[in-house]
Structures are given as structure tokens and as C-alpha cells.
Motif scaffolding. Structure first.
Motif, PDB file in Angstrom:
ATOM      1  N   ARG A  55      50.403  51.093  29.764  1.00 21.62           N
ATOM      2  CA  ARG A  55      49.817  50.426  30.923  1.00 21.62           C
ATOM      3  C   ARG A  55      48.489  51.106  31.259  1.00 21.62           C
ATOM      4  O   ARG A  55      47.502  50.868  30.600  1.00 21.62           O
ATOM      5  CB  ARG A  55      50.793  50.446  32.103  1.00 21.62           C
ATOM      6  CG  ARG A  55      52.058  49.597  31.830  1.00 21.62           C
ATOM      7  CD  ARG A  55      52.957  49.503  33.042  1.00 21.62           C
ATOM      8  NE  ARG A  55      52.326  48.785  34.147  1.00 21.62           N
ATOM      9  CZ  ARG A  55      52.355  47.470  34.282  1.00 21.62           C
ATOM     10  NH1 ARG A  55      52.971  46.719  33.389  1.00 21.62           N
ATOM     11  NH2 ARG A  55      51.766  46.887  35.304  1.00 21.62           N
ATOM     12  N   LEU A  56      48.462  51.980  32.266  1.00 23.80           N
ATOM     13  CA  LEU A  56      47.217  52.654  32.609  1.00 23.80           C
ATOM     14  C   LEU A  56      46.781  53.613  31.507  1.00 23.80           C
ATOM     15  O   LEU A  56      45.601  53.732  31.182  1.00 23.80           O
ATOM     16  CB  LEU A  56      47.360  53.395  33.935  1.00 23.80           C
ATOM     17  CG  LEU A  56      46.134  54.198  34.410  1.00 23.80           C
ATOM     18  CD1 LEU A  56      44.948  53.276  34.611  1.00 23.80           C
ATOM     19  CD2 LEU A  56      46.461  54.953  35.690  1.00 23.80           C
ATOM     20  N   ALA A 260      38.556  36.818  25.157  1.00 25.00           N
ATOM     21  CA  ALA A 260      37.887  38.112  25.362  1.00 25.00           C
ATOM     22  C   ALA A 260      37.929  38.537  26.825  1.00 25.00           C
ATOM     23  O   ALA A 260      38.157  39.719  27.128  1.00 25.00           O
ATOM     24  CB  ALA A 260      36.440  38.030  24.876  1.00 25.00           C
ATOM     25  N   THR A 261      37.722  37.601  27.753  1.00 25.71           N
ATOM     26  CA  THR A 261      37.791  37.953  29.173  1.00 25.71           C
ATOM     27  C   THR A 261      39.230  38.224  29.593  1.00 25.71           C
ATOM     28  O   THR A 261      39.476  39.072  30.447  1.00 25.71           O
ATOM     29  CB  THR A 261      37.188  36.830  30.037  1.00 25.71           C
ATOM     30  OG1 THR A 261      37.883  35.606  29.783  1.00 25.71           O
ATOM     31  CG2 THR A 261      35.717  36.630  29.711  1.00 25.71           C
ATOM     32  N   PHE A 262      40.179  37.505  29.006  1.00 22.63           N
ATOM     33  CA  PHE A 262      41.595  37.771  29.267  1.00 22.63           C
ATOM     34  C   PHE A 262      41.937  39.200  28.851  1.00 22.63           C
ATOM     35  O   PHE A 262      42.585  39.949  29.591  1.00 22.63           O
ATOM     36  CB  PHE A 262      42.460  36.769  28.497  1.00 22.63           C
ATOM     37  CG  PHE A 262      43.936  37.004  28.623  1.00 22.63           C
ATOM     38  CD1 PHE A 262      44.690  36.321  29.570  1.00 22.63           C
ATOM     39  CD2 PHE A 262      44.598  37.908  27.787  1.00 22.63           C
ATOM     40  CE1 PHE A 262      46.056  36.533  29.687  1.00 22.63           C
ATOM     41  CE2 PHE A 262      45.955  38.126  27.895  1.00 22.63           C
ATOM     42  CZ  PHE A 262      46.690  37.442  28.850  1.00 22.63           C
ATOM     43  N   THR A 269      41.451  45.975  34.026  1.00 18.68           N
ATOM     44  CA  THR A 269      41.526  45.662  35.453  1.00 18.68           C
ATOM     45  C   THR A 269      42.955  45.716  35.964  1.00 18.68           C
ATOM     46  O   THR A 269      43.225  46.293  37.014  1.00 18.68           O
ATOM     47  CB  THR A 269      40.924  44.267  35.738  1.00 18.68           C
ATOM     48  OG1 THR A 269      39.574  44.238  35.265  1.00 18.68           O
ATOM     49  CG2 THR A 269      40.939  43.979  37.233  1.00 18.68           C
ATOM     50  N   ARG A 270      43.857  45.119  35.197  1.00 23.04           N
ATOM     51  CA  ARG A 270      45.265  45.111  35.596  1.00 23.04           C
ATOM     52  C   ARG A 270      46.049  46.280  35.004  1.00 23.04           C
ATOM     53  O   ARG A 270      47.255  46.391  35.206  1.00 23.04           O
ATOM     54  CB  ARG A 270      45.915  43.793  35.179  1.00 23.04           C
ATOM     55  CG  ARG A 270      45.334  42.586  35.889  1.00 23.04           C
ATOM     56  CD  ARG A 270      46.213  41.389  35.719  1.00 23.04           C
ATOM     57  NE  ARG A 270      45.738  40.250  36.485  1.00 23.04           N
ATOM     58  CZ  ARG A 270      46.398  39.102  36.608  1.00 23.04           C
ATOM     59  NH1 ARG A 270      47.572  38.957  36.012  1.00 23.04           N
ATOM     60  NH2 ARG A 270      45.898  38.116  37.327  1.00 23.04           N
ATOM     61  N   ASN A 271      45.354  47.128  34.242  1.00 22.17           N
ATOM     62  CA  ASN A 271      45.984  48.324  33.674  1.00 22.17           C
ATOM     63  C   ASN A 271      47.213  47.981  32.836  1.00 22.17           C
ATOM     64  O   ASN A 271      48.270  48.616  32.951  1.00 22.17           O
ATOM     65  CB  ASN A 271      46.359  49.315  34.779  1.00 22.17           C
ATOM     66  CG  ASN A 271      45.153  49.805  35.552  1.00 22.17           C
ATOM     67  OD1 ASN A 271      44.077  49.979  34.981  1.00 22.17           O
ATOM     68  ND2 ASN A 271      45.309  50.021  36.842  1.00 22.17           N
ATOM     69  N   MET A 275      49.342  44.846  26.707  1.00 20.27           N
ATOM     70  CA  MET A 275      49.075  43.414  26.696  1.00 20.27           C
ATOM     71  C   MET A 275      47.654  43.130  26.222  1.00 20.27           C
ATOM     72  O   MET A 275      47.416  42.213  25.424  1.00 20.27           O
ATOM     73  CB  MET A 275      49.279  42.832  28.087  1.00 20.27           C
ATOM     74  CG  MET A 275      48.978  41.354  28.207  1.00 20.27           C
ATOM     75  SD  MET A 275      50.261  40.300  27.556  1.00 20.27           S
ATOM     76  CE  MET A 275      51.428  40.375  28.937  1.00 20.27           C
ATOM     77  N   GLY A 276      46.683  43.925  26.707  1.00 19.76           N
ATOM     78  CA  GLY A 276      45.296  43.745  26.270  1.00 19.76           C
ATOM     79  C   GLY A 276      45.139  43.991  24.778  1.00 19.76           C
ATOM     80  O   GLY A 276      44.416  43.256  24.096  1.00 19.76           O
TER      81      GLY A 276
END
Length: 305
Positions: A55-56, A260-262, A269-271, A275-276
Motif C-alpha cells: 500500500r503506502l 495511466a492516470t488510474f 494518491t490513494r497509497n 493495485m497501481g
């Protein structure tokens, strides 16, 4: 050095041959190492992170394909893919069509060719951030194109796509076409100027019309240019980030999100690094699935030729 000079000519030539063979490898070694580490190494690291609950901060606990399952259960990701299909299809087709038409126009040796060519190539000198910001002002209903038309007396005119969730992605298409069509024009113009005029003159002597010449001779000769242009435009479309962030910020809401923005939103941003990373690997697979078949087709065509 003096020891080398004292050697026989045969031995000296042998040492020089060894030096000439080793020197390029020594020069290229740092670049090769950097490429392996910072390109392939980080791809592997991203793939590893996509299979962890990171996550973070990274957490190296293997969870298999859970992040990918969560990714494809996410409605926002499906909207980003839908937007990519709309943006990519329209962007690539319009840039190819406009670039080809402009190149054909300029190939007629019209007056002020250099000036016109410079006008269409100028957007290429700008970054996508500058393009996005400029088009954001132009398309803003309160200060841009709509306000100018309203001030001229057409008060019922409305062009608020940038604030419409259903139409926002098409504003990205407009800005992207404005930025890239001149580059495609330059590629096609170079291809047109490289075609032997003798073939065209011979076709005219045989009674072929210009539409027939373009359809049967010129356009088939531009196949490599079509291939190169498609690859470049597809790559730009799939990795588009800065243009969207500067123009719409992915909004309204997340209606103009692209993969790409997702990826950026979830990773930074959502840490949710896992997922990223999963979305980044899927983007890589999309690029590969587009490029590899076209490269294979082009290589087969080259071998046949």
C-alpha cells in the motif's frame, strides 16, 4: 605504450585488433547496465509488487493474482479502458488521416509550403502539459471559445464538453490531434518525397488517373510510414498522462480517466502501490499486444518483398 611499440608488426596488429574489439564493449557497458537495471529491472520489480499487498510502502508478501482480480472488479478501471479505446481509436485514426491529407497537399509544391509546414509542426515543439493547459483555457466555457461566440451575439451557442462527463474524453482527443497530426504529416511528407517520380510519370503516360496512382502506387509505397506512425501514435495514446492531467485532471469526477492516470491515482494518491503496479503491468501488456502483431506482420511483409 613503449612495450607495444617494441613488439613485432604481427604482434602489434594482434593487440590493436583486441583493443578495437574490446573498446566498443567497454564504452557500451555502462549504457547496457543502466538499461538492464532501470528498464528491465524496474519492470520485474513492478511485476513483483503487483503480486503483493503493498500500500503506502512495499510489502513483499506473495498474494498471487489478487491485485489483478481487484483491478478488473474496479468499475473505474473499466471506464479507463473504455476511455482508452475511444481516445486511442479516434486519436490514431484522425492523426493518420489529417497527417496524410496535409502531406499530400504540401507535396503539390504549393506556395508558402515552408510556412504552412512550420505552422503544423509548431505544436510538436510544445510539451503535452503546455498543450493541455492551453486547450483547457480554450475550451473553458467561461473564458474560451464558447464565451467568444456568445459575445459575438450567438448567445444560445454552447460548447461545454470539458465540463460534461460524457464528452470530456473527446476534448483530450481534440488536443491530442492538434499536438500530433503535424508530426505525422512530416513523416508522410518525407515518405512522399522519397517515391521515385519516374514511376508516377510512367503511370500517367499509361493513362492512369491521379486517384488511381495514389491508390495503386503511392499509398502502398507508404506502408512503412503507416506502420511507424501507427506504432508511435499507439504508444502515445496508451501512455497518455500529462495531457489528461493538464486538460481535465481525469474529470469531471473520473470520467476522462485513462489507464495511466488510474495507475498514478492509485499508486501515489490513494497509497495502493500493489493495485497501481498491477495496472502498470496490464498497460505494458496492452502495449505488447499492439506492437508485437504489427511488428510480426511488417517483418513477414519485408521478407516476402
Amino acid at each position: 605504450m613503449s612495450q607495444v611499440q617494441s613488439l613485432s608488426p604481427a604482434a602489434r596488429n594482434k593487440w590493436l585488433d583486441v583493443f578495437e574489439n574490446v573498446l566498443p564493449k567497454i564504452v557500451m557497458a555502462p549504457t547496457f547496465v543502466i538499461c538492464v537495471v532501470f528498464f528491465y529491472g524496474f519492470i520485474i520489480w513492478t511485476a513483483v509488487l503487483s503480486m503483493t499487498p503493498s500500500r503506502l510502502l512495499p510489502r513483499y508478501e506473495f498474494i498471487g493474482l489478487e491485485q489483478y482480480i481487484s483491478l478488473f472488479d474496479n468499475d473505474r478501471w473499466w471506464l479507463a479502458l473504455k476511455n482508452l479505446a475511444a481516445f486511442g481509436g479516434l486519436f490514431i485514426f484522425a492523426c493518420l488521416a489529417m497527417g496524410l491529407l496535409l502531406a499530400i497537399l504540401l507535396d503539390q509544391r504549393i506556395r508558402a509550403e515552408g510556412f504552412i509546414r512550420s505552422i503544423f509542426l509548431y505544436p510538436l515543439a510544445l510539451s503535452f502539459i503546455v498543450t493541455g493547459t492551453a486547450w483547457k483555457w480554450i475550451l473553458d466555457p467561461s473564458i474560451g471559445f464558447q464565451k467568444v461566440i456568445n459575445d459575438l451575439g450567438w448567445t444560445s451557442f454552447s460548447f461545454d464538453w470539458i465540463k460534461d462527463p460524457e464528452m470530456a474524453i473527446y476534448t483530450v482527443v481534440i488536443a491530442g490531434i492538434w499536438q500530433s497530426s503535424g508530426f505525422v504529416m512530416a513523416l508522410f511528407l518525407a515518405g512522399l518525397r522519397g517515391i521515385d517520380d519516374g514511376i508516377i510519370k510512367a503511370a500517367k503516360i499509361d493513362g492512369a488517373s491521379m486517384p488511381t496512382i495514389y491508390r495503386r502506387i503511392i499509398l502502398p509505397s507508404l506502408r512503412p510510414v503507416f506502420f511507424s506512425s501507427f506504432m508511435i501514435l499507439a504508444h502515445i495514446a496508451i501512455k497518455s498522462f500529462d495531457l489528461v492531467m493538464a486538460l481535465t485532471g481525469g474529470g469531471p469526477g473520473y470520467s476522462s480517466d485513462l489507464p495511466a492516470t488510474f495507475m498514478y491515482t492509485f499508486a501515489f494518491t490513494r497509497n495502493q502501490i500493489g493495485m497501481g503496479a498491477a495496472s502498470a503491468i496490464v498497460m505494458l501488456m496492452i502495449v505488447v499486444s499492439v506492437i508485437v502483431p504489427f511488428m510480426y506482420s511488417e517483418l513477414r511483409s519485408s521478407k516476402r518483398g
